[in-house]
Motif scaffolding. Structure first.
Motif, short mmCIF file in Angstrom:
data_model
loop_
_atom_site.label_atom_id
_atom_site.label_comp_id
_atom_site.label_asym_id
_atom_site.label_seq_id
_atom_site.Cartn_x
_atom_site.Cartn_y
_atom_site.Cartn_z
N ASP A 47 10.58 27.05 1.12
CA ASP A 47 9.33 26.31 1.34
C ASP A 47 8.63 26.78 2.61
OD1 ASP A 47 9.61 24.77 -0.96
OD2 ASP A 47 10.78 23.24 0.07
N ASP A 50 6.97 29.95 1.81
CA ASP A 50 5.76 29.67 1.01
C ASP A 50 4.61 29.19 1.90
OD1 ASP A 50 7.10 30.38 -1.29
OD2 ASP A 50 7.41 28.32 -1.98
N VAL A 51 4.92 28.29 2.84
CA VAL A 51 3.89 27.80 3.75
C VAL A 51 3.32 28.96 4.56
CG1 VAL A 51 3.54 26.43 5.86
CG2 VAL A 51 4.67 25.40 3.88
N THR A 52 4.20 29.81 5.05
CA THR A 52 3.75 30.96 5.84
C THR A 52 2.81 31.84 5.03
OG1 THR A 52 5.83 30.90 7.08
CG2 THR A 52 4.55 32.94 7.21
N GLN A 53 3.19 32.16 3.81
CA GLN A 53 2.35 32.99 2.96
C GLN A 53 1.04 32.29 2.61
OE1 GLN A 53 2.92 36.21 2.42
NE2 GLN A 53 4.65 35.82 3.77
N GLU A 54 1.11 30.99 2.40
CA GLU A 54 -0.10 30.24 2.09
C GLU A 54 -1.07 30.24 3.27
OE1 GLU A 54 -1.36 25.84 0.44
OE2 GLU A 54 0.72 26.51 0.22
N VAL A 55 -0.54 30.12 4.49
CA VAL A 55 -1.39 30.18 5.69
C VAL A 55 -2.06 31.54 5.77
CG1 VAL A 55 -1.39 30.19 8.22
CG2 VAL A 55 -0.16 28.40 6.98
N SER A 57 -2.76 33.51 3.35
CA SER A 57 -3.75 33.57 2.28
C SER A 57 -5.03 32.82 2.68
CB SER A 57 -3.15 32.96 1.01
OG SER A 57 -4.10 32.92 -0.02
N ILE A 58 -4.87 31.67 3.31
CA ILE A 58 -6.03 30.90 3.77
C ILE A 58 -6.78 31.68 4.84
CG2 ILE A 58 -6.75 28.80 4.97
CD1 ILE A 58 -4.33 27.40 3.58
N THR A 85 -1.19 22.85 6.16
CA THR A 85 -0.43 23.42 5.03
C THR A 85 0.99 22.84 4.98
OG1 THR A 85 -1.72 25.45 5.22
CG2 THR A 85 0.31 25.56 3.94
N ASP A 88 0.74 19.17 3.89
CA ASP A 88 0.49 19.09 2.45
C ASP A 88 1.79 19.33 1.67
OD1 ASP A 88 -2.16 18.56 2.87
OD2 ASP A 88 -2.85 20.59 2.40
N ARG A 89 2.61 20.25 2.15
CA ARG A 89 3.87 20.56 1.48
C ARG A 89 4.83 19.37 1.58
NH1 ARG A 89 6.22 25.01 -1.33
NH2 ARG A 89 4.19 25.84 -0.86
#
Length: 197
Positions: A47, A50-55, A57-58, A85, A88-89
């Motif tokens: 997780d 995932d948060v790191t990759q999502e950040v 991406s944002i 992020t 939210d997770r």
């Protein structure tokens, strides 16, 4: 303290998704910071990744719109993205929460999460800044001087213990530690002056 180097030129180059060098540098500077903050929020490894990759991406989608006049510092903007992020997770319906005013409970949870994440972010940025500064100055000192600093200042061993371990006098360990600390402080101050965002 500005932490990892977020020069305006690097931020500008991030707006070009084809600039692999800028993205590689950005990921190198911020991956560990974002990941450790997510882990400290009790996210599991997957997780947190995932948060790191999502950040990232944002950031890729929004960096072109970043304006320091309206958004403040880049580090603050990035911290907010990481915090939001991670929160939210973490937001999931709580099955075992007792009765009461859930709106108040939710607001208190959000405030506590904001404060804790900001504190974690600042600590991780400072840790990364220290690590980068240490990497830059390491070769300027002999092995004995560096070990005197590292073992006493970073590993928190006593001066007497380090002196015995390295076969040096306590005075020479103190002097060595002070020399490295002075150079490290100068390096960190230089980073702060160079990073205007």
């Amino acid at each position: 303290m500005h932490g990892p180097e977020t020069r305006p030129t690097l931020i500008g180059r991030l707006a070009d998704p084809a600039c692999e060098q800028a993205w590689a540098e950005f990921v190198r500077l911020y991956h560990d910071v974002i990941y450790r903050v997510a882990r400290a929020r009790r996210l599991q490894h997957a997780d947190a990744e995932d948060v790191t990759q999502e950040v990232f991406s944002i950031v890729a989608r929004k960096v072109a719109d970043f304006d320091p006049d309206s958004c403040g510092s880049f580090r603050g903007w990035l911290r907010k993205l990481a915090r939001d992020t991670a929160i939210d997770r973490l937001r999931r319906p709580a099955v075992d929460v007792g009765s009461g005013d859930s709106a108040v409970r939710q607001k208190l949870s959000e405030i506590a999460a904001d404060v804790a994440t900001a504190t974690l972010w600042d600590a991780e940025v400072k840790r990364e800044q220290l690590r980068l500064a240490c990497d830059r100055i390491r070769d300027q000192f002999s092995e004995g001087t560096w070990q005197s600093f590292w073992l006493t200042a970073i590993k928190q061993q006593s001066i007497a213990e380090v002196a015995q371990q390295l076969g040096r006098s306590e005075g020479s360990v103190r002097v060595a530690r002070c020399r490295v600390m002075a150079k490290l402080k100068t390096e960190v101050r230089r980073d702060d002056r160079e990073n205007s965002l």
